[in-house]
Motif scaffolding. Structure first.
Motif, PDB file in Angstrom:
ATOM      1  N   ASN A 253       0.803  -1.229   0.000  1.00  0.00           N
ATOM      2  CA  ASN A 253       0.000   0.000   0.000  1.00  0.00           C
ATOM      3  C   ASN A 253       0.836   1.279   0.000  1.00  0.00           C
ATOM      4  OD1 ASN A 253      -2.436  -1.448   0.049  1.00  0.00           O
ATOM      5  ND2 ASN A 253      -2.358  -1.621   2.281  1.00  0.00           N
ATOM      6  N   ARG A 254       2.118   1.160  -0.280  1.00  0.00           N
ATOM      7  CA  ARG A 254       2.962   2.345  -0.442  1.00  0.00           C
ATOM      8  C   ARG A 254       3.338   2.488  -1.904  1.00  0.00           C
ATOM      9  NH1 ARG A 254       7.886   2.865   3.489  1.00  0.00           N
ATOM     10  NH2 ARG A 254       7.709   4.992   2.677  1.00  0.00           N
ATOM     11  N   ILE A 255       3.405   3.717  -2.375  1.00  0.00           N
ATOM     12  CA  ILE A 255       3.676   3.990  -3.784  1.00  0.00           C
ATOM     13  C   ILE A 255       5.115   4.471  -3.925  1.00  0.00           C
ATOM     14  CG2 ILE A 255       2.986   5.358  -5.790  1.00  0.00           C
ATOM     15  CD1 ILE A 255       0.201   5.534  -4.612  1.00  0.00           C
ATOM     16  N   PHE A 256       5.800   3.949  -4.953  1.00  0.00           N
ATOM     17  CA  PHE A 256       7.192   4.306  -5.225  1.00  0.00           C
ATOM     18  C   PHE A 256       7.337   4.743  -6.673  1.00  0.00           C
ATOM     19  CE2 PHE A 256       7.217   1.397  -1.710  1.00  0.00           C
ATOM     20  CZ  PHE A 256       8.264   1.805  -0.886  1.00  0.00           C
ATOM     21  N   ALA A 257       8.320   5.592  -6.899  1.00  0.00           N
ATOM     22  CA  ALA A 257       8.727   5.990  -8.247  1.00  0.00           C
ATOM     23  C   ALA A 257      10.242   5.877  -8.325  1.00  0.00           C
ATOM     24  CB  ALA A 257       8.278   7.415  -8.550  1.00  0.00           C
ATOM     25  N   PHE A 258      10.773   5.786  -9.560  1.00  0.00           N
ATOM     26  CA  PHE A 258      12.219   5.718  -9.756  1.00  0.00           C
ATOM     27  C   PHE A 258      12.725   7.084 -10.169  1.00  0.00           C
ATOM     28  CE2 PHE A 258      11.546   1.092 -10.089  1.00  0.00           C
ATOM     29  CZ  PHE A 258      12.570   0.657  -9.253  1.00  0.00           C
ATOM     30  N   LYS A 259      13.495   7.705  -9.271  1.00  0.00           N
ATOM     31  CA  LYS A 259      14.128   8.979  -9.577  1.00  0.00           C
ATOM     32  C   LYS A 259      15.523   8.698 -10.129  1.00  0.00           C
ATOM     33  CE  LYS A 259      14.876  11.717  -6.082  1.00  0.00           C
ATOM     34  NZ  LYS A 259      14.652  12.757  -5.040  1.00  0.00           N
ATOM     35  N   VAL A 260      15.898   9.400 -11.183  1.00  0.00           N
ATOM     36  CA  VAL A 260      17.194   9.194 -11.823  1.00  0.00           C
ATOM     37  C   VAL A 260      18.231  10.103 -11.143  1.00  0.00           C
ATOM     38  CG1 VAL A 260      18.503   9.295 -13.973  1.00  0.00           C
ATOM     39  CG2 VAL A 260      16.088   8.595 -14.001  1.00  0.00           C
ATOM     40  N   ILE A 261      19.198   9.469 -10.503  1.00  0.00           N
ATOM     41  CA  ILE A 261      20.283  10.192  -9.835  1.00  0.00           C
ATOM     42  C   ILE A 261      21.618   9.642 -10.335  1.00  0.00           C
ATOM     43  CG2 ILE A 261      21.337  10.747  -7.615  1.00  0.00           C
ATOM     44  CD1 ILE A 261      18.633  10.382  -6.315  1.00  0.00           C
ATOM     45  N   ASP A 262      22.420  10.513 -10.926  1.00  0.00           N
ATOM     46  CA  ASP A 262      23.724  10.112 -11.477  1.00  0.00           C
ATOM     47  C   ASP A 262      23.576   8.938 -12.444  1.00  0.00           C
ATOM     48  OD1 ASP A 262      24.989  12.059  -9.948  1.00  0.00           O
ATOM     49  OD2 ASP A 262      25.275  10.689  -8.247  1.00  0.00           O
ATOM     50  N   GLY A 263      22.532   8.991 -13.264  1.00  0.00           N
ATOM     51  CA  GLY A 263      22.345   7.971 -14.294  1.00  0.00           C
ATOM     52  C   GLY A 263      21.779   6.662 -13.793  1.00  0.00           C
ATOM     53  N   LYS A 264      21.396   6.578 -12.525  1.00  0.00           N
ATOM     54  CA  LYS A 264      20.860   5.342 -11.975  1.00  0.00           C
ATOM     55  C   LYS A 264      19.426   5.571 -11.469  1.00  0.00           C
ATOM     56  CE  LYS A 264      25.318   3.458 -10.481  1.00  0.00           C
ATOM     57  NZ  LYS A 264      26.097   2.932  -9.315  1.00  0.00           N
ATOM     58  N   ALA A 265      18.624   4.511 -11.569  1.00  0.00           N
ATOM     59  CA  ALA A 265      17.255   4.561 -11.077  1.00  0.00           C
ATOM     60  C   ALA A 265      17.257   4.290  -9.576  1.00  0.00           C
ATOM     61  CB  ALA A 265      16.383   3.537 -11.795  1.00  0.00           C
ATOM     62  N   VAL A 266      16.756   5.258  -8.812  1.00  0.00           N
ATOM     63  CA  VAL A 266      16.729   5.142  -7.357  1.00  0.00           C
ATOM     64  C   VAL A 266      15.267   5.094  -6.900  1.00  0.00           C
ATOM     65  CG1 VAL A 266      17.360   6.207  -5.175  1.00  0.00           C
ATOM     66  CG2 VAL A 266      18.896   6.389  -7.146  1.00  0.00           C
ATOM     67  N   SER A 267      14.903   4.010  -6.253  1.00  0.00           N
ATOM     68  CA  SER A 267      13.534   3.857  -5.766  1.00  0.00           C
ATOM     69  C   SER A 267      13.237   4.894  -4.688  1.00  0.00           C
ATOM     70  CB  SER A 267      13.327   2.447  -5.205  1.00  0.00           C
ATOM     71  OG  SER A 267      12.005   2.298  -4.745  1.00  0.00           O
ATOM     72  N   THR A 268      12.141   5.651  -4.895  1.00  0.00           N
ATOM     73  CA  THR A 268      11.805   6.761  -4.003  1.00  0.00           C
ATOM     74  C   THR A 268      10.355   6.648  -3.564  1.00  0.00           C
ATOM     75  OG1 THR A 268      13.364   8.179  -5.211  1.00  0.00           O
ATOM     76  CG2 THR A 268      11.737   9.273  -3.781  1.00  0.00           C
ATOM     77  N   PRO A 269      10.083   6.560  -2.266  1.00  0.00           N
ATOM     78  CA  PRO A 269       8.692   6.538  -1.800  1.00  0.00           C
ATOM     79  C   PRO A 269       8.044   7.908  -1.983  1.00  0.00           C
ATOM     80  CG  PRO A 269      10.188   6.630   0.070  1.00  0.00           C
ATOM     81  CD  PRO A 269      11.047   6.464  -1.148  1.00  0.00           C
TER      82      PRO A 269
END
Length: 378
Positions: free
Chosen positions: A308-324
C-alpha cells in the motif's frame, strides 16, 4: 612468440567482451522514457452517489376521521399552498360545531346569572343582611360559571378547527404525487400512509456523503466546518441517463454528526430547477471538482506499489533510485499528483517502473541526445 601473440589476442577478446557486457545494461536502460518534472495545473473530480428530494417533500395527512366525499386534486398536477385537495364528510363536524355554539350560549347565560347573583349578594352583605359564607358561596358560583364558559369556548374552537380540517389542503406550492384514495374511502389521523405527497420542486436538494477522513481533511485544510462549507466549490450533477444537469449546485449544509453505521458525514447540495427536469425521489451522482495549481504530476505507469505504499524511480547520477512518494487521494486514473517525495526539476522513469530494479543504470536526456549530436558533427 606465437604463444605470446595468442595470449595477447585472447586477452583483447576477453576485454572486448567484458566491455560489451558492461554496456548492455546502459543500452537496455536507454529504452526507459524519462521525464523531467515541472509544476502543472490540474482539475480533478470525484463522484458521489446522491438522492434527490424536493425543497419541501410533504406528506399530506388527514387530521380528522371520516369518509372522503370529494377528491379535488389531479395526480401530477401543480397545486398551490392552501388549495383544497380532499374533503372529508363534514356533516358530523357541522353538528358538533352547532352543539359547541349552543354550549357557549348556555355558559354565557349561566355566567351572567352568576354575576347578577354575586352583585346582589354583595349589596346585601354591605347592608349586613347576609353572612360572609353566603357571599363567598356566590363568589365561588360566579368563578365556576366563568370556568364553564371558558371550557365551552375552547370546545367551540376545537369544533371549528375539526370542521376546517375536513378540507385537506396543500401546505406548500408544488406538484402532487399519486394517490390511492378515492371518494368513499375511510381515513383517519392515525393512518399509516399519507393521502398524497406534494413536492415543492422550485429548488431541489441532493444528499450525499463523505467519509470521516475526508471531512477531517477539509476541517484541517480550512480550519472549521463553517469555513470548509464557505470554500466548497460549485458541484455538478450527473443524471441517471449519463447527462450532466445544466445548473450548477452549491453545497449549503455539512452535517456535524458521523453516522455510526456507515462512518460517513451527510452533505446537502441545492440546485435550482427552473425546467422541472429534476424529480423528487430520483438518484444521481454529485461531481465535486478539485483544482490543484502548480503541482507535481507523474504518470501512474512510472510508479509501483508495495504494501500500500507507492514508489517511483528517480534518476540520480544515471541510476534509477527507488523513491517513496505520497500522492493526492483523488486521481484521474492515469496520473498521480505528488504531495511528497518529488519536486520540480527531478528526473524520473515515466513508464515501466514495475520492470526496473533499484540501481539500474538508465540514460539521462543528455545521453539520449548524444548520438544525434555526433551525427550532426559528422
Amino acid at each position: 612468440m606465437k604463444v605470446k601473440s595468442i595470449l595477447g589476442i585472447g586477452l583483447c577478446c576477453l576485454a572486448l567482451s567484458a566491455c560489451q557486457q558492461s554496456r548492455k545494461p546502459q543500452e537496455e536502460g536507454g529504452k526507459y522514457p524519462l521525464l523531467t518534472l515541472t509544476p502543472e495545473d490540474r482539475q480533478l473530480s470525484v463522484k458521489y452517489s446522491a438522492v434527490i428530494e424536493g425543497k419541501q417533500d410533504v406528506e399530506v395527512r388527514p387530521q380528522v376521521s371520516g369518509t372522503i366525499t370529494q377528491v379535488l386534486v389531479e395526480e401530477g398536477a401543480h397545486v398551490h399552498k392552501g388549495q383544497v385537495l380532499f374533503i372529508i364528510d363534514q356533516v358530523p363536524y357541522r353538528a358538533a360545531l352547532q352543539k359547541a355554539r349552543a354550549a357557549v350560549a348556555t355558559a354565557e347565560a349561566n355566567e351572567a346569572t352568576a354575576k347578577q347573583t354575586l352583585d346582589g349578594k354583595m349589596s346585601l352583605y354591605e347592608d349586613k343582611v347576609i353572612s360572609d359564607f353566603e357571599l363567598r358561596t356566590a363568589q365561588n358560583e360566579y368563578k365556576s360559571a366563568q370556568a364553564a364558559l371558558l371550557q365551552a369556548q375552547a370546545e367551540l374552537t376545537d369544533a371549528q378547527n375539526n370542521l376546517s380540517y375536513t378540507e385537506v389542503k396543500s401546505p406548500v406550492d408544488g406538484y402532487a404525487g399519486m394517490t390511492s384514495y378515492r371518494i368513499g374511502a375511510l381515513v383517519s389521523a392515525s393512518m399509516t400512509d399519507p393521502l398524497i405527497r406534494v413536492s415543492d420542486d422550485s429548488e431541489m436538494y441532493a444528499y450525499f456523503s463523505l467519509s470521516e477522513k475526508q471531512v477531517l481533511t477539509l476541517t484541517a485544510q480550512y480550519g472549521s466546518l463553517d469555513q470548509a462549507l464557505a470554500s466548497f466549490p460549485e458541484v455538478s450533477l450527473e443524471l441517471n441517463d449519463g447527462s450532466t444537469y445544466a445548473q450548477k449546485g452549491k453545497v449549503d449544509v455539512i452535517s456535524g454528526i458521523i453516522d455510526k453505521t456507515t462512518g460517513t458525514v451527510s452533505l446537502r447540495a441545492i440546485f435550482s430547477n427552473p425546467d422541472k427536469r429534476l424529480m423528487s425521489g430520483g438518484s444521481a451522482n454529485i461531481i465535486v471538482p478539485y483544482d490543484r495549481t502548480q503541482c507535481i504530476v507523474i504518470p501512474q505507469g512510472g510508479t509501483y506499489e508495495i504494501q500500500n505504499r507507492i514508489f517511483a524511480f528517480k534518476v540520480i547520477d544515471g541510476k534509477a533510485v527507488s523513491t517513496p512518494i505520497e500522492v493526492f487521494e483523488i486521481n484521474n486514473g492515469t496520473e498521480y499528483i505528488v504531495e511528497k517525495g518529488l519536486q520540480a526539476g527531478d528526473v524520473i522513469v515515466s513508464e515501466g517502473a514495475g520492470l526496473l530494479k533499484d540501481g539500474t543504470i538508465v540514460s539521462t536526456p543528455q545521453d539520449e541526445q548524444a548520438p544525434t549530436d555526433k551525427k550532426k558533427e559528422a
